[in-house]
Design a protein around this motif. Structure first.
Motif, PDB file in Angstrom:
ATOM      1  N   PHE A 147       0.861  -1.338   0.041  1.00 36.91           N
ATOM      2  CA  PHE A 147       0.056   0.024  -0.024  1.00 36.91           C
ATOM      3  C   PHE A 147       1.013   1.028  -0.042  1.00 36.91           C
ATOM      4  CE2 PHE A 147      -3.080  -2.418   3.014  1.00 36.91           C
ATOM      5  CZ  PHE A 147      -3.488  -3.136   1.956  1.00 36.91           C
ATOM      6  N   LEU A 148       1.956   1.219   0.837  1.00 37.50           N
ATOM      7  CA  LEU A 148       2.569   2.535   1.006  1.00 37.50           C
ATOM      8  C   LEU A 148       3.337   2.681  -0.410  1.00 37.50           C
ATOM      9  CD1 LEU A 148       3.908   1.577   4.628  1.00 37.50           C
ATOM     10  CD2 LEU A 148       2.469   3.680   4.012  1.00 37.50           C
ATOM     11  N   ALA A 151       1.252   4.285  -2.931  1.00 36.94           N
ATOM     12  CA  ALA A 151       1.029   5.632  -2.984  1.00 36.94           C
ATOM     13  C   ALA A 151       1.981   6.565  -2.469  1.00 36.94           C
ATOM     14  CB  ALA A 151       0.181   5.737  -1.900  1.00 36.94           C
ATOM     15  N   ARG A 154       3.116  10.748  -2.817  1.00 41.62           N
ATOM     16  CA  ARG A 154       1.957  11.004  -2.022  1.00 41.62           C
ATOM     17  C   ARG A 154       1.543  12.385  -2.209  1.00 41.62           C
ATOM     18  NH1 ARG A 154       6.263  11.737   1.487  1.00 41.62           N
ATOM     19  NH2 ARG A 154       6.166  13.628   2.707  1.00 41.62           N
ATOM     20  N   ARG A 157      -2.156  12.963  -7.301  1.00 43.24           N
ATOM     21  CA  ARG A 157      -3.637  12.632  -7.177  1.00 43.24           C
ATOM     22  C   ARG A 157      -3.634  11.268  -7.576  1.00 43.24           C
ATOM     23  NH1 ARG A 157      -8.032  17.402  -8.458  1.00 43.24           N
ATOM     24  NH2 ARG A 157      -7.129  18.657  -6.938  1.00 43.24           N
ATOM     25  N   GLY A 158      -3.316  10.824  -8.888  1.00 44.87           N
ATOM     26  CA  GLY A 158      -3.250   9.343  -9.280  1.00 44.87           C
ATOM     27  C   GLY A 158      -2.922   8.580  -8.543  1.00 44.87           C
ATOM     28  N   LEU A 160      -2.307   8.730  -5.054  1.00 49.59           N
ATOM     29  CA  LEU A 160      -3.408   8.510  -3.991  1.00 49.59           C
ATOM     30  C   LEU A 160      -4.615   7.848  -4.059  1.00 49.59           C
ATOM     31  CD1 LEU A 160      -3.318  12.320  -2.507  1.00 49.59           C
ATOM     32  CD2 LEU A 160      -2.265  10.116  -1.423  1.00 49.59           C
ATOM     33  N   GLU A 161      -5.213   7.954  -5.379  1.00 54.33           N
ATOM     34  CA  GLU A 161      -6.441   7.485  -5.888  1.00 54.33           C
ATOM     35  C   GLU A 161      -6.190   5.900  -5.779  1.00 54.33           C
ATOM     36  OE1 GLU A 161      -8.009   8.867  -9.387  1.00 54.33           O
ATOM     37  OE2 GLU A 161      -9.226   7.010  -9.698  1.00 54.33           O
ATOM     38  N   VAL A 164      -5.707   4.191  -2.519  1.00 52.49           N
ATOM     39  CA  VAL A 164      -6.968   4.154  -1.655  1.00 52.49           C
ATOM     40  C   VAL A 164      -7.843   2.952  -2.198  1.00 52.49           C
ATOM     41  CG1 VAL A 164      -9.351   5.320  -1.070  1.00 52.49           C
ATOM     42  CG2 VAL A 164      -7.060   6.701  -0.920  1.00 52.49           C
ATOM     43  N   LYS A 165      -7.957   2.661  -3.547  1.00 56.99           N
ATOM     44  CA  LYS A 165      -8.649   1.615  -4.213  1.00 56.99           C
ATOM     45  C   LYS A 165      -8.123   0.368  -3.667  1.00 56.99           C
ATOM     46  CE  LYS A 165     -10.338   3.900  -8.439  1.00 56.99           C
ATOM     47  NZ  LYS A 165     -10.080   3.996 -10.017  1.00 56.99           N
ATOM     48  N   LEU A 167      -6.078  -0.130  -1.173  1.00 50.44           N
ATOM     49  CA  LEU A 167      -6.066  -0.566   0.201  1.00 50.44           C
ATOM     50  C   LEU A 167      -7.568  -1.015   0.591  1.00 50.44           C
ATOM     51  CD1 LEU A 167      -4.616   1.452   3.097  1.00 50.44           C
ATOM     52  CD2 LEU A 167      -7.062   0.823   3.413  1.00 50.44           C
ATOM     53  N   VAL A 168      -8.565  -0.564   0.176  1.00 52.10           N
ATOM     54  CA  VAL A 168      -9.781  -0.837   0.399  1.00 52.10           C
ATOM     55  C   VAL A 168     -10.268  -2.039   0.052  1.00 52.10           C
ATOM     56  CG1 VAL A 168     -12.491  -0.189   0.193  1.00 52.10           C
ATOM     57  CG2 VAL A 168     -10.824   1.822   0.792  1.00 52.10           C
ATOM     58  N   ALA A 171      -8.062  -4.858   1.944  1.00 50.32           N
ATOM     59  CA  ALA A 171      -8.670  -5.052   3.215  1.00 50.32           C
ATOM     60  C   ALA A 171      -9.757  -5.846   3.322  1.00 50.32           C
ATOM     61  CB  ALA A 171      -8.834  -3.488   4.066  1.00 50.32           C
ATOM     62  N   GLN A 240       0.467   3.466 -11.174  1.00 46.69           N
ATOM     63  CA  GLN A 240       0.667   4.737 -10.445  1.00 46.69           C
ATOM     64  C   GLN A 240       1.879   4.677  -9.683  1.00 46.69           C
ATOM     65  OE1 GLN A 240      -0.767   7.672 -10.905  1.00 46.69           O
ATOM     66  NE2 GLN A 240      -1.924   6.895 -12.661  1.00 46.69           N
TER      67      GLN A 240
ATOM     68  N   LEU B  37     -14.710  -0.415   7.225  1.00 47.10           N
ATOM     69  CA  LEU B  37     -13.652  -1.618   7.079  1.00 47.10           C
ATOM     70  C   LEU B  37     -13.688  -1.881   8.660  1.00 47.10           C
ATOM     71  CD1 LEU B  37     -10.723  -0.470   4.819  1.00 47.10           C
ATOM     72  CD2 LEU B  37     -12.136  -2.613   4.679  1.00 47.10           C
ATOM     73  N   LEU B  82      -3.400   7.869   4.300  1.00 43.92           N
ATOM     74  CA  LEU B  82      -3.971   8.235   2.856  1.00 43.92           C
ATOM     75  C   LEU B  82      -4.861   9.432   2.766  1.00 43.92           C
ATOM     76  CD1 LEU B  82      -3.862   4.744   1.003  1.00 43.92           C
ATOM     77  CD2 LEU B  82      -2.479   6.851   0.739  1.00 43.92           C
ATOM     78  N   GLN B  85      -3.735  12.800   3.090  1.00 43.30           N
ATOM     79  CA  GLN B  85      -3.130  13.083   1.937  1.00 43.30           C
ATOM     80  C   GLN B  85      -4.182  13.598   0.704  1.00 43.30           C
ATOM     81  OE1 GLN B  85      -0.355  14.124   0.891  1.00 43.30           O
ATOM     82  NE2 GLN B  85       0.657  14.015   2.942  1.00 43.30           N
ATOM     83  N   VAL B  86      -5.235  12.698   0.836  1.00 41.52           N
ATOM     84  CA  VAL B  86      -6.344  12.941  -0.348  1.00 41.52           C
ATOM     85  C   VAL B  86      -7.195  14.015   0.099  1.00 41.52           C
ATOM     86  CG1 VAL B  86      -8.385  12.036  -0.915  1.00 41.52           C
ATOM     87  CG2 VAL B  86      -6.877  10.434  -0.544  1.00 41.52           C
ATOM     88  N   PHE B  90      -7.001  16.532  -3.184  1.00 38.29           N
ATOM     89  CA  PHE B  90      -8.064  16.844  -3.571  1.00 38.29           C
ATOM     90  C   PHE B  90      -9.259  17.783  -3.246  1.00 38.29           C
ATOM     91  CE2 PHE B  90      -6.627  12.710  -4.829  1.00 38.29           C
ATOM     92  CZ  PHE B  90      -7.206  12.340  -6.116  1.00 38.29           C
ATOM     93  N   LEU B  98     -12.474  10.556  -6.422  1.00 39.53           N
ATOM     94  CA  LEU B  98     -11.366   9.709  -6.575  1.00 39.53           C
ATOM     95  C   LEU B  98     -11.682   8.885  -7.987  1.00 39.53           C
ATOM     96  CD1 LEU B  98     -10.560   8.388  -2.980  1.00 39.53           C
ATOM     97  CD2 LEU B  98      -9.097  10.005  -4.435  1.00 39.53           C
ATOM     98  N   THR B 100     -10.266   9.954 -11.256  1.00 38.93           N
ATOM     99  CA  THR B 100      -9.523  10.324 -12.313  1.00 38.93           C
ATOM    100  C   THR B 100      -8.897   9.748 -13.160  1.00 38.93           C
ATOM    101  OG1 THR B 100      -7.564  10.903 -10.842  1.00 38.93           O
ATOM    102  CG2 THR B 100      -9.127  12.762 -10.931  1.00 38.93           C
ATOM    103  N   LEU B 101      -8.649   8.463 -12.777  1.00 37.35           N
ATOM    104  CA  LEU B 101      -7.799   7.423 -13.412  1.00 37.35           C
ATOM    105  C   LEU B 101      -8.677   7.020 -14.577  1.00 37.35           C
ATOM    106  CD1 LEU B 101      -5.673   5.719 -10.771  1.00 37.35           C
ATOM    107  CD2 LEU B 101      -5.007   7.402 -12.423  1.00 37.35           C
TER     108      LEU B 101
END
Lengths: 511, 103
Positions: A147-148, A151, A154, A157-158, A160-161, A164-165, A167-168, A171, A240, B37, B82, B85-86, B90, B98, B100-101
């Motif tokens: 994860f680290l 991202a 940091r 934006r790309g 970070l996005e 997040v995706k 990680l979620v 998890a 990314q 989560l 995270l 930072q977001v 943003f 989130l 943009t990709l």
């Protein structure tokens, strides 16, 4: 060296080196504005880890496995773990060399190396896990480091996005694995892989909780292994991340997820026919979705990321044949493709990364490398372009490169099943392999036959340190294409072992 | 009807898992997703403790749950870092921002 001692060092060295790398890099950064010691320490630590790997590997090939008991935790390195460990450490070492110029003066450089080395360590551990919960712990540790690293940029934006995706989804997947573990534990009262296998052995159908646990393992580890409906994080994360990390993620992290899945499913072996069928089905989905999505990409790294989805499909076919039909050749092909894919995709990402660095990053831009940017790159960057060409042609399965050999081995194993459905699937896989050339070949064409793009004209040079790992990997891809038998010594024992876990007794046919 | 402890725990597991998954699916806020989560993983922890009890090995179930607490905390820390930072990059925590990709 005593095998147990060698295994101890193999596991400890990367994990001990990681904080040292961070602290040394940080201290030197504070003193003299350069994190150079972190770079060198990482490469030295990884090179040093190859020594215990050699002694452990020797013992594993001689005796079948090496065990280590730490308190209540038992670790066991077998053929499967050995392939994973060898691939991981070799690729990580090359990536650490490649990253020296690539990550130079990047903010938080020392963290990158510390995390890279500990990620390699967690994957080696994952291969040695001997009970389900221990497997989950290594798996989660690998996930956190990755994860680290995804991202890492940091402020982008790309990145970070993507982080997040990733990680979620990961998890949620790992929570599913935990529930699966709870079901197995409640039912059998043990977690050690072979004891669970012994406890569940019985007539089919398995009790519902155990079948459900298997499904949860398939989903939970499947997120990390990018089985198709669960792959959506992959193209973002792999494109990314810094290029060296992309090579790691595509080359070994998703494969580590696959190995974890096979280990977990292995203790529910009475249902291996169903698991095999599911692996084959996911394999077909992965190939077709990965290839079709790769076809429409305009960014080089995103295209390679989707191509990883499709290559995981070939591995799934190989392992599916092995698990479902007890054909060891399928697993041998799968392991060979795993190793090969680490080389080929690692090379592809690193060559693309070298060009990305020369064209964009070294000029202070974080723009992605577009396919159009590669126009005419061969004139200015002949060696890098050659490395990228060899990598994509090998990925596309052109003989006599290594990618062809491992796909061929998988396809041959598929025909050994004498099952019409699998034979159709293999033909479908071969068609997919041809389809993949539809996006690889234009890339080569652009580099060699188009006028140089504006980006290439303004590009800086590629440094020698970046080129060296590319050269090594290019040579390996060609050598393994001509002499695929070189890795039989490690893929065959792993394959026989895997098939025996799943209750098969298949012998290896010689080609 | 008698409510035994394992049954109660099983209901708790399912409730936590359901709440967590539902929360993850409906929320548009990154912090709330992290909370979702957390609830999901709490369900998994309770499941491990319950499994330990059903298998007659309570201490193993509990020690696994403790390990999960540690791992889960680390994941949450990374997730919240995270999120910080977001928010900085943003200007919002809305998950729909989130995207943009390209696909």
């Amino acid at each position: 060296m005593n095998p147990t001692l060698a295994l101890t060092w193999l596991l400890l060295l990367p994990l001990l080196a990681s904080p040292v790398i961070y602290l040394a890099g940080r201290a030197s950064f504070r003193l003299g504005k350069s994190a150079a010691p972190a770079r060198w320490l990482a490469a030295v630590a990884l090179a040093a880890t190859l020594v215990p790997l050699y002694y452990t590997g020797e013992a594993v090939l001689r005796a079948g496995s090496v065990s280590l008991q730490v308190g209540a935790i038992s670790l066991r390195m077998d053929g499967v773990g050995l392939i994973l460990a060898g691939t991981v450490l070799a690729l990580t070492f090359l990536v650490s060399i490649f990253s020296m110029p690539y990550m130079r003066r990047e903010e938080g450089e020392e963290k990158h190396y510390a995390l890279l080395v500990s990620m390699a360590g967690t994957m080696v551990g994952l291969g040695c896990a001997n009970d389900l919960f221990n497997l989950w712990v290594w798996f989660e540790a690998m996930a956190v480091t990755s994860f680290l690293l995804v991202a890492f940029y940091r402020e982008q934006r790309g990145a970070l996005e993507a982080g997040v995706k990733y990680l979620v989804q990961s998890a949620v997947g790992s929570a599913f694995v935990l529930i699966g573990i709870a079901l197995v534990f409640a039912r059998t009262g043990t977690l050690e892989l072979s004891q669970v296998a012994a406890a569940v052995a019985g007539p089919l159908p398995l009790p519902l909780p155990l079948a459900a646990a298997g499904a949860l393992f398939l989903i939970g580890f499947g997120v990390k292994a990018a089985l198709v409906p669960l792959h959506t994080w992959l193209p973002d994360a792999h494109s990314q991340a810094p290029s060296g990390i992309s090579a790691m993620l595509s080359g070994v992290v998703i494969e580590a997820g696959l190995v974890a899945m096979l280990r977990a499913l292995g203790c529910l072996a009475p249902m291996s026919a169903s698991w095999g069928a599911m692996l084959l089905a996911f394999g077909a989905l992965n190939m077709v979705v990965g290839n079709l999505m790769a076809l429409r990409q305009t960014q080089v790294k995103r295209m390679f990321a989707y191509s990883s989805v499709s290559h995981l499909g070939y591995m799934l076919i190989g392992f599916g044949v092995a698990v479902g039909y007890g054909i060891a050749n399928g697993a041998a092909g799968g392991f060979f493709h795993l190793l090969n894919h680490a080389l080929m995709k690692g090379l592809a990402f690193m060559a693309a990364g070298a060009l990305l660095y020369a064209l964009h990053i070294s000029r202070g831009s974080h723009d992605p490398l577009m396919i159009d940017d590669l126009n005419g790159a061969a004139g200015k960057y002949p060696l890098t372009a050659l490395a990228l060409t060899i990598a994509v042609l090998a990925l596309g399965g052109l003989p006599p490169l290594s990618g062809f050999m491992s796909k061929w081995q998988i396809f041959v194993a598929g025909f050994e099943t004498r099952s019409a459905a699998v034979e159709i699937l293999v033909i479908f896989a071969a068609i997919n392999s041809v389809l993949s050339l539809a996006y690889y070949a234009p890339l080569v064409n652009r580099m060699y036959r188009h006028e140089p793009s504006a980006a290439v004209a303004a590009g800086r040079s590629v440094s020698v340190l970046m080129g060296a790992p590319l050269a090594v990997m290019t040579i390996l891809v060609i050598v393994l294409g001509f002499w695929p038998g070189l890795v039989d010594a490690i893929t065959h024992p792993a394959a026989v072992h895997l098939v025996s876990i799943f209750g098969g007794v298949g012998a290896l046919a010689r080609f | 009807m008698s409510l035994s402890l394992p049954l109660l725990a099983a209901v708790g597991v399912l409730g936590l898992l359901g709440t967590g998954l539902l929360g993850l699916l409906v929320t548009r806020n990154l912090i709330k997703a992290v909370v979702g989560l957390q609830i999901l993983v709490k369900g998994a922890m309770l499941a491990l403790v319950l499994a330990g009890r059903l298998a007659g090995q309570i201490q193993i179930g509990q020690s696994m749950a403790l390990t999960v607490i540690v791992a889960d905390t680390i994941v949450s820390v990374v997730a919240l870092a995270l999120a910080v930072q977001v928010r900085r990059q943003f200007g919002t925590l809305d998950l729909q921002a989130l995207s943009t990709l390209r696909r």
